[in-house]
Design a protein around this motif. Sequence first.
Motif, PDB file in Angstrom:
ATOM      1  N   ARG A  38      -2.426  -4.391 -14.077  1.00  0.00           N
ATOM      2  CA  ARG A  38      -1.281  -3.802 -13.473  1.00  0.00           C
ATOM      3  C   ARG A  38      -1.685  -2.525 -12.387  1.00  0.00           C
ATOM      4  NH1 ARG A  38       2.667  -1.951 -18.086  1.00  0.00           N
ATOM      5  NH2 ARG A  38       0.670  -1.645 -19.000  1.00  0.00           N
ATOM      6  N   LYS A  39      -1.439  -2.642 -11.116  1.00  0.00           N
ATOM      7  CA  LYS A  39      -1.933  -1.790 -10.458  1.00  0.00           C
ATOM      8  C   LYS A  39      -1.778  -0.163 -10.617  1.00  0.00           C
ATOM      9  CE  LYS A  39      -2.115  -5.060  -6.248  1.00  0.00           C
ATOM     10  NZ  LYS A  39      -1.480  -5.237  -4.904  1.00  0.00           N
ATOM     11  N   ILE A  40      -2.546   0.466 -10.503  1.00  0.00           N
ATOM     12  CA  ILE A  40      -2.483   1.941 -10.582  1.00  0.00           C
ATOM     13  C   ILE A  40      -2.584   2.683  -9.145  1.00  0.00           C
ATOM     14  CG2 ILE A  40      -3.420   3.995 -11.562  1.00  0.00           C
ATOM     15  CD1 ILE A  40      -4.274   2.234 -13.863  1.00  0.00           C
ATOM     16  N   ASP A 141     -14.163   5.987  -6.712  1.00  0.00           N
ATOM     17  CA  ASP A 141     -13.870   7.073  -6.065  1.00  0.00           C
ATOM     18  C   ASP A 141     -14.089   6.771  -4.518  1.00  0.00           C
ATOM     19  OD1 ASP A 141     -12.641   8.923  -7.950  1.00  0.00           O
ATOM     20  OD2 ASP A 141     -14.546  10.140  -8.015  1.00  0.00           O
ATOM     21  N   LEU A 142     -14.900   6.360  -4.348  1.00  0.00           N
ATOM     22  CA  LEU A 142     -15.245   6.000  -2.777  1.00  0.00           C
ATOM     23  C   LEU A 142     -14.393   4.908  -2.172  1.00  0.00           C
ATOM     24  CD1 LEU A 142     -17.162   6.277  -0.359  1.00  0.00           C
ATOM     25  CD2 LEU A 142     -18.523   4.553  -1.238  1.00  0.00           C
ATOM     26  N   PHE A 143     -13.839   3.986  -3.042  1.00  0.00           N
ATOM     27  CA  PHE A 143     -12.925   3.035  -2.663  1.00  0.00           C
ATOM     28  C   PHE A 143     -11.594   3.684  -2.485  1.00  0.00           C
ATOM     29  CE2 PHE A 143     -14.758  -1.658  -3.335  1.00  0.00           C
ATOM     30  CZ  PHE A 143     -16.113  -1.129  -2.727  1.00  0.00           C
ATOM     31  N   LEU A 144     -11.288   4.635  -3.400  1.00  0.00           N
ATOM     32  CA  LEU A 144     -10.242   5.088  -3.107  1.00  0.00           C
ATOM     33  C   LEU A 144      -9.935   6.146  -1.874  1.00  0.00           C
ATOM     34  CD1 LEU A 144      -9.289   6.289  -7.125  1.00  0.00           C
ATOM     35  CD2 LEU A 144      -7.948   4.456  -5.546  1.00  0.00           C
ATOM     36  N   VAL A 145     -11.054   6.764  -1.662  1.00  0.00           N
ATOM     37  CA  VAL A 145     -10.979   7.490  -0.435  1.00  0.00           C
ATOM     38  C   VAL A 145     -10.662   6.728   0.705  1.00  0.00           C
ATOM     39  CG1 VAL A 145     -12.779   8.854   1.193  1.00  0.00           C
ATOM     40  CG2 VAL A 145     -12.810   8.879  -1.333  1.00  0.00           C
ATOM     41  N   VAL A 146     -11.377   5.458   0.785  1.00  0.00           N
ATOM     42  CA  VAL A 146     -11.042   4.427   1.795  1.00  0.00           C
ATOM     43  C   VAL A 146      -9.420   3.926   1.849  1.00  0.00           C
ATOM     44  CG1 VAL A 146     -11.388   2.292   2.931  1.00  0.00           C
ATOM     45  CG2 VAL A 146     -13.220   3.806   1.939  1.00  0.00           C
ATOM     46  N   GLU A 147      -9.004   3.619   0.553  1.00  0.00           N
ATOM     47  CA  GLU A 147      -7.651   3.544   0.374  1.00  0.00           C
ATOM     48  C   GLU A 147      -6.620   4.441   0.769  1.00  0.00           C
ATOM     49  OE1 GLU A 147      -6.475   0.795  -2.868  1.00  0.00           O
ATOM     50  OE2 GLU A 147      -5.528   2.688  -3.590  1.00  0.00           O
ATOM     51  N   LYS A 159       4.927   2.329  -1.843  1.00  0.00           N
ATOM     52  CA  LYS A 159       5.852   1.617  -0.947  1.00  0.00           C
ATOM     53  C   LYS A 159       5.380   0.437  -0.192  1.00  0.00           C
ATOM     54  CE  LYS A 159       8.928   3.175   2.713  1.00  0.00           C
ATOM     55  NZ  LYS A 159       9.606   3.842   3.615  1.00  0.00           N
ATOM     56  N   LEU A 160       4.098   0.726   0.193  1.00  0.00           N
ATOM     57  CA  LEU A 160       3.543  -0.326   1.394  1.00  0.00           C
ATOM     58  C   LEU A 160       3.139  -1.683   0.391  1.00  0.00           C
ATOM     59  CD1 LEU A 160       2.273  -1.129   3.833  1.00  0.00           C
ATOM     60  CD2 LEU A 160       0.025  -0.341   2.816  1.00  0.00           C
ATOM     61  N   ASP A 161       2.923  -1.488  -0.965  1.00  0.00           N
ATOM     62  CA  ASP A 161       2.500  -2.562  -1.847  1.00  0.00           C
ATOM     63  C   ASP A 161       3.966  -3.179  -2.273  1.00  0.00           C
ATOM     64  OD1 ASP A 161       0.367  -3.782  -3.554  1.00  0.00           O
ATOM     65  OD2 ASP A 161       2.055  -3.294  -5.211  1.00  0.00           O
ATOM     66  N   ALA A 162       4.932  -2.634  -2.339  1.00  0.00           N
ATOM     67  CA  ALA A 162       6.208  -3.146  -2.687  1.00  0.00           C
ATOM     68  C   ALA A 162       6.916  -3.911  -1.758  1.00  0.00           C
ATOM     69  CB  ALA A 162       7.199  -2.031  -3.503  1.00  0.00           C
ATOM     70  N   GLY A 163       6.610  -3.439  -0.238  1.00  0.00           N
ATOM     71  CA  GLY A 163       7.153  -3.767   0.738  1.00  0.00           C
ATOM     72  C   GLY A 163       6.927  -5.368   1.436  1.00  0.00           C
ATOM     73  N   PRO A 164       7.762  -5.949   2.234  1.00  0.00           N
ATOM     74  CA  PRO A 164       7.277  -7.001   2.750  1.00  0.00           C
ATOM     75  C   PRO A 164       5.884  -6.990   3.459  1.00  0.00           C
ATOM     76  CG  PRO A 164       9.012  -6.138   4.036  1.00  0.00           C
ATOM     77  CD  PRO A 164       8.768  -5.079   2.962  1.00  0.00           C
ATOM     78  N   TRP A 165       5.517  -8.472   3.894  1.00  0.00           N
ATOM     79  CA  TRP A 165       4.196  -8.402   4.595  1.00  0.00           C
ATOM     80  C   TRP A 165       4.510  -8.282   6.119  1.00  0.00           C
ATOM     81  CZ3 TRP A 165      -0.571  -8.458   3.080  1.00  0.00           C
ATOM     82  CH2 TRP A 165      -0.997  -8.593   1.767  1.00  0.00           C
ATOM     83  N   THR A 166       4.512  -7.274   6.468  1.00  0.00           N
ATOM     84  CA  THR A 166       4.694  -6.741   8.134  1.00  0.00           C
ATOM     85  C   THR A 166       3.237  -7.058   8.820  1.00  0.00           C
ATOM     86  OG1 THR A 166       4.663  -4.608   7.604  1.00  0.00           O
ATOM     87  CG2 THR A 166       6.873  -5.571   7.612  1.00  0.00           C
ATOM     88  N   LEU A 167       3.357  -6.721  10.152  1.00  0.00           N
ATOM     89  CA  LEU A 167       2.322  -6.719  10.875  1.00  0.00           C
ATOM     90  C   LEU A 167       1.167  -5.465  10.348  1.00  0.00           C
ATOM     91  CD1 LEU A 167       0.465  -8.062  12.968  1.00  0.00           C
ATOM     92  CD2 LEU A 167       1.629  -6.832  14.713  1.00  0.00           C
ATOM     93  N   ASP A 168       2.059  -4.388  10.179  1.00  0.00           N
ATOM     94  CA  ASP A 168       1.552  -3.205   9.807  1.00  0.00           C
ATOM     95  C   ASP A 168       0.965  -3.200   8.621  1.00  0.00           C
ATOM     96  OD1 ASP A 168       0.966  -0.090  10.078  1.00  0.00           O
ATOM     97  OD2 ASP A 168       2.214  -0.044   8.379  1.00  0.00           O
ATOM     98  N   LYS A 169       1.345  -3.892   7.460  1.00  0.00           N
ATOM     99  CA  LYS A 169       0.893  -4.080   6.379  1.00  0.00           C
ATOM    100  C   LYS A 169      -0.331  -4.855   6.051  1.00  0.00           C
ATOM    101  CE  LYS A 169       2.011  -5.529   1.489  1.00  0.00           C
ATOM    102  NZ  LYS A 169       2.975  -5.938   0.682  1.00  0.00           N
TER     103      LYS A 169
END
Length: 528
Positions: A38-40, A141-147, A159-169
């Motif tokens: 489950r994503k954190i 930690d390094l991957f979270l910095v990028v994220e 919000k991005l994860d729950a949203g629809p697959w738009t071009l921005d996402k």
Amino acid sequence: MNIYTADRSGADDPTIQRLEAEPVNSARVRKPLYEARRKIFPKRAEGRFRRFKWLVMLVTLGIYYLTPWIRWDRGPFAPDQAVLVDLANRRFYFFFIEIWPQEFIFVAGLLVMAGFGLFLVTAAVGRAWCGYTCPQTVWVDLFLVVERAIEGDRNARMKLDAGPWTLDKVGKRVLKHSTWLAIAVATGGAWIFYFSDAPTLGFNFLTGNAAAVAYITVAILTATTYVFGGLMREQVCTYMCPWPRIQAAMLDENSLVVTYNDWRGEPRSRHAKKAVAAGEAVGDCVDCNACVAVCPMGIDIRDGQQLECITCALCIDACDGVMDKLGRERGLIAYATLSEYEGNMALATGNGATGIVPSNVRNPDVSFSDKVRHFDWRVIFRPRILLYTAVWTLVGIGLIVALVSRDRLEVNVIHDRNPQYVLESDGSIRNGYTVRLLNMVPEPRTVMLSIEGLPGATMKVPGISDASDRLFAVPVDPDKATALRVFVTLPAGGITGEAIDFQFIAEDRSSHERDVYKAVFNAPGTRK
């Protein structure tokens, strides 16, 4: 009245926003042996522990990525890479230290020191290794910095994860995963540089001329870094790592662990002024969930110690920030020992119980803001810690002494098995040997090879001299083993009914190094 006498004027501070953060890993729920991830989405934390983690991350990643490129001059006959595991020639170079295969005791000693060092750190300060220096923690930690840099902080990522697959996402996800893969490739690439000359291997790798094993190794490490650091980052610590389950045996009542001081924080209240006005006893915890939101493992530290907790102390930073805004004393969540916690709980409830007392049991007549027990650094020097320290130190001293006193010249001898001896026409007996002179310094030397203890015997060394003598000067190659065929001849008058012991002696007179090998001379009718 509240048992913890703190200024509550800021309890309803509008800057304190309650976060809708529920723990993903909850101590209150019995979990299966394994469940899907489950994503954190941990929120960025700020504070002294976060700054310390940045420092540790920079130092550890800097060491890992840059070490293969450091040069160390060992002369023209040895590689100039400071740290090199030369599998082809069976050598390990670490700056001025060179380890040969037969000296694996030094590697074993370092592993023993690492083990006792981990026991020592865990017994003293809990899972500090997991929270600060474990490779999984550092790369996550390094991957979270990028994220965060690409998708934003916690709310934006959710919000991005729950949203629809738009071009921005799609664009953000492609950029994030591409960056993760680039880091993973750099991780695998840095690893292979420890096993060959880094500049040469780097050029060959990029031009497609490196060995196949180099590409395979990079591919495997790229996959594991990407998957473990990005796609399974919480699962690794919870299900794959054995250390959370081992640490329970390493901790005791005087080990420092991240602790929620519920004797001070309970009962929680989101409207402290109203509660105080109504005459209710309230704790310092305003139930803002900041500690849950910043936790990379998704736990609620207020539920107590949990297997998933890596003791990164980010919840301390988050809580201290809230306490600062409310004008209250820091330390609602803090590093504390079990004995310290129980003492404060007993003081808060006004009884002498040493066990954990329910936190809602209050004694309104007790005021103890000036009596709270704080961590006493003297408990660090308890017998268990001293024992670990003593073992760690003794092993280290032993390795240093062995390293300083070791010889860099060795002689090894193998007697010919067939024939065991040769009877010559004049009645003398000849034995054949393979002598290996091991020169463990990166420069050529001249070694004096002689025999001792076999009166009247002489030896011949084909390739060195055609003469017979008891002493020969043998030039040896730098950092290599030089193999010689040696024939030892004993006149007929020196033969007895017993096998005769004697010695091969190798000596470098310029450095005063000397090594002796006990050998046996065989003759007809001899027995050992």
